[in-house]
Scaffold this motif. Structure first.
Motif, short mmCIF file in Angstrom:
data_model
loop_
_atom_site.label_atom_id
_atom_site.label_comp_id
_atom_site.label_asym_id
_atom_site.label_seq_id
_atom_site.Cartn_x
_atom_site.Cartn_y
_atom_site.Cartn_z
N ASP A 63 0.83 -1.20 0.00
CA ASP A 63 0.00 0.00 0.00
C ASP A 63 0.87 1.25 0.00
OD1 ASP A 63 -1.90 1.90 0.29
OD2 ASP A 63 -2.66 1.19 2.22
N ASN A 64 0.59 2.18 -0.92
CA ASN A 64 1.36 3.40 -0.99
C ASN A 64 0.94 4.43 0.04
OD1 ASN A 64 3.03 2.65 -3.08
ND2 ASN A 64 1.62 3.35 -4.65
N GLY A 65 -0.16 4.17 0.74
CA GLY A 65 -0.61 5.12 1.74
C GLY A 65 -1.37 6.26 1.10
N PRO A 66 -1.97 7.14 1.92
CA PRO A 66 -2.77 8.23 1.39
C PRO A 66 -1.91 9.35 0.82
CG PRO A 66 -2.68 8.34 3.77
CD PRO A 66 -1.95 7.10 3.37
N GLY A 67 -1.97 9.55 -0.48
CA GLY A 67 -1.22 10.63 -1.10
C GLY A 67 0.27 10.37 -1.13
N GLY A 68 1.02 11.40 -1.51
CA GLY A 68 2.47 11.28 -1.52
C GLY A 68 2.99 10.71 -2.81
N THR A 69 4.31 10.69 -2.94
CA THR A 69 5.01 10.17 -4.10
C THR A 69 5.59 8.81 -3.77
OG1 THR A 69 5.59 12.41 -4.79
CG2 THR A 69 6.88 10.61 -5.73
N THR A 70 5.43 7.85 -4.67
CA THR A 70 5.92 6.49 -4.41
C THR A 70 7.43 6.49 -4.23
OG1 THR A 70 4.12 5.52 -5.67
CG2 THR A 70 6.06 4.15 -5.32
N LEU A 71 7.90 5.78 -3.21
CA LEU A 71 9.32 5.63 -2.94
C LEU A 71 9.74 4.27 -3.45
CD1 LEU A 71 11.59 7.24 -1.41
CD2 LEU A 71 11.07 5.81 0.57
N SER A 72 10.62 4.24 -4.46
CA SER A 72 11.00 2.98 -5.09
C SER A 72 11.95 2.18 -4.20
CB SER A 72 11.68 3.25 -6.44
OG SER A 72 12.96 3.83 -6.24
N THR A 73 12.12 0.91 -4.54
CA THR A 73 13.05 0.06 -3.80
C THR A 73 14.46 0.64 -3.84
OG1 THR A 73 11.73 -1.90 -4.31
CG2 THR A 73 14.02 -2.26 -3.65
N GLN A 74 14.87 1.14 -5.01
CA GLN A 74 16.21 1.72 -5.15
C GLN A 74 16.35 2.97 -4.30
OE1 GLN A 74 14.24 0.84 -7.67
NE2 GLN A 74 15.34 -0.88 -8.64
N GLU A 75 15.30 3.79 -4.26
CA GLU A 75 15.35 5.01 -3.45
C GLU A 75 15.42 4.68 -1.96
OE1 GLU A 75 12.93 8.44 -5.88
OE2 GLU A 75 11.78 6.74 -5.09
N ARG A 76 14.68 3.66 -1.53
CA ARG A 76 14.71 3.30 -0.11
C ARG A 76 16.11 2.85 0.31
NH1 ARG A 76 9.60 1.01 -1.41
NH2 ARG A 76 10.44 -1.11 -1.49
N GLY A 77 16.74 2.00 -0.51
CA GLY A 77 18.09 1.55 -0.18
C GLY A 77 19.09 2.69 -0.19
N ALA A 78 18.98 3.58 -1.20
CA ALA A 78 19.90 4.71 -1.30
C ALA A 78 19.71 5.68 -0.14
CB ALA A 78 19.70 5.43 -2.63
N LEU A 79 18.45 5.90 0.26
CA LEU A 79 18.18 6.82 1.36
C LEU A 79 18.77 6.30 2.66
CD1 LEU A 79 16.82 9.37 2.36
CD2 LEU A 79 14.68 8.08 2.57
N LEU A 80 18.64 5.01 2.90
CA LEU A 80 19.23 4.43 4.10
C LEU A 80 20.74 4.64 4.12
CD1 LEU A 80 19.09 2.69 6.67
CD2 LEU A 80 19.42 0.71 5.19
N GLY A 81 21.40 4.33 2.97
CA GLY A 81 22.85 4.51 2.90
C GLY A 81 23.25 5.96 3.08
N ALA A 82 22.45 6.87 2.51
CA ALA A 82 22.76 8.30 2.61
C ALA A 82 22.65 8.79 4.04
CB ALA A 82 21.81 9.09 1.71
N LEU A 83 21.62 8.35 4.77
CA LEU A 83 21.45 8.78 6.16
C LEU A 83 22.55 8.23 7.06
CD1 LEU A 83 17.58 8.53 6.58
CD2 LEU A 83 18.96 10.57 6.18
N GLU A 84 23.04 7.04 6.74
CA GLU A 84 24.15 6.50 7.51
C GLU A 84 25.41 7.33 7.26
OE1 GLU A 84 26.39 2.30 8.56
OE2 GLU A 84 25.24 2.46 6.72
N LYS A 85 25.68 7.65 5.99
CA LYS A 85 26.85 8.48 5.67
C LYS A 85 26.74 9.86 6.31
CE LYS A 85 27.79 6.38 1.14
NZ LYS A 85 27.78 6.61 -0.33
#
Length: 247
Positions: A20-42
Motif C-alpha cells: 500500500d502506498n498510503g494516502p497521497g504522496g510520491t511512491t518511494l521505489s526500492t532503489q530510493e529506499r536503499g539509497a536513502l538508508l545509505g545516505a542517512l548513515e553516511k
C-alpha cells in the motif's frame, strides 16, 4: 536524533511491509529506499552499520510528501513520518513496550552515490507499561525525550539538537495488515503489523556541530509538516531467547 533515528530504523530493519502506498504522496521505489538508508548513515544520522539492513530498513516506507523547511535552501524537503511500537513479551511488565514517533526529511537524493544534499530528523520516544502510539503530543528536544538533527553535505556537517520542541498535532492511520518479506530472527518469535496514514505537527530546534567543517551551531526555525506516514507494531517473545541463552 541519531540514537532515536537508529532505534526506529533498526526496528524497521526487521520487517518489510505491504504494498500500500498510503494516502497521497510520491511512491518511494526500492532503489530510493536503499539509497536513502545509505545516505542517512553516511550523514551520521544513523549508528554505524545500519546500512547492513538495507534490504529491510525503509522497506516499510511506501511514499513520501513535502515539507517546506523554514530557513533552508532549497526549502522543499521530501519527508515521511514513522511510528514504531516494539512490544517484548516475557520481559518485566514495567519496561516491555517501546514507542518511537518521528519524521525524516531530505533533499538531493542521489541513488548512484547514496548521498543526500541535506537531511533533517526529529522524533520522540516513550517506553514502559501502557506505552502506545500517540495521536498528539509535545516533546522537548535535546533535554527531554525528543531528539533532532540536521546534515549538510557541502561541509559534511552533522548537527545534534541541544534544545527545541516537537509537537505532534495529529496522527491518523487506517487498518493494519501483516508485514511482508519478514526475515527470520533466530530464537525470537515475533509478529508484525503495518498501517499507513498521515502525521501533522511542527518542530524547531537549536543544534551544535558534531562533525564537519560548517558553522559551529545550527538553528532550525519553526516548521510545520503534514506528511504520509507508516505505523508498525512489532511483538517479540523474549522468553524463547532467554531459554536458549540459559543453556
Amino acid at each position: 536524533m541519531k540514537r532515536l533515528t537508529a532505534l526506529m530504523l533498526t526496528c524497521a530493519a526487521l520487517i518489510g511491509c505491504g504494498s500500500d502506498n498510503g494516502p497521497g504522496g510520491t511512491t518511494l521505489s526500492t532503489q530510493e529506499r536503499g539509497a536513502l538508508l545509505g545516505a542517512l548513515e553516511k550523514a551520521g544520522l544513523l549508528e554505524t552499520g545500519a546500512g547492513a539492513y538495507a534490504n529491510f530498513v525503509f522497506a516499510q516506507l511506501r511514499s513520501y510528501g513535502t515539507v517546506s523547511l523554514a530557513g533552508a535552501t532549497p526549502a522543499a524537503f521530501s519527508a515521511t513520518g514513522l511510528q514504531i511500537k516494539l512490544v517484548v513479551t516475557g520481559a518485566p511488565a514495567d519496561d516491555n513496550t517501546f514507542v518511537a514517533s518521528g519524521l525524516v526529511g531530505w533533499t538531493g537524493l542521489n541513488i548512484g552515490t547514496q548521498t543526500v544534499d541535506q537531511a533533517v530528523s526529529v522524533g520522540f520516544f516513550n517506553h514502559g507499561a501502557g506505552a502506545d502510539f500517540p495521536t498528539s503530543a509535545t516533546a522537548s528536544i535535546g533535554s527531554g525525550n525528543g531528539d533532532g538533527s540536521f546534515y549538510i553535505r557541502a561541509t559534511n556537517s552533522t548537527y545534534i539538537a541541544t534544545d527545541g520542541e516537537l509537537t505532534l498535532t495529529s496522527a491518523s492511520f487506517g487498518g493494519s495488515s501483516s508485514c511482508r518479506d519478514v526475515p527470520t530472527v533466530p530464537n525470537i518469535p515475533y509478529t508484525c503489523r503495518v498501517s499507513t496514514g498521515t502525521m501533522q505537527g511542527s518542530f524547531s530546534f537549536n543544534a551544535t556541530r558534531e562533525r564537519g567543517t560548517g558553522a559551529a551551531t545550527f538553528s532550525q526555525p519553526l516548521t510545520t509538516f503534514d506528511v504520509p506516514a507508516v505505523r508498525i507494531t512489532l511483538t517479540a517473545d523474549a522468553s524463547s531467547f532467554a531459554a536458549v541463552a540459559a543453556h
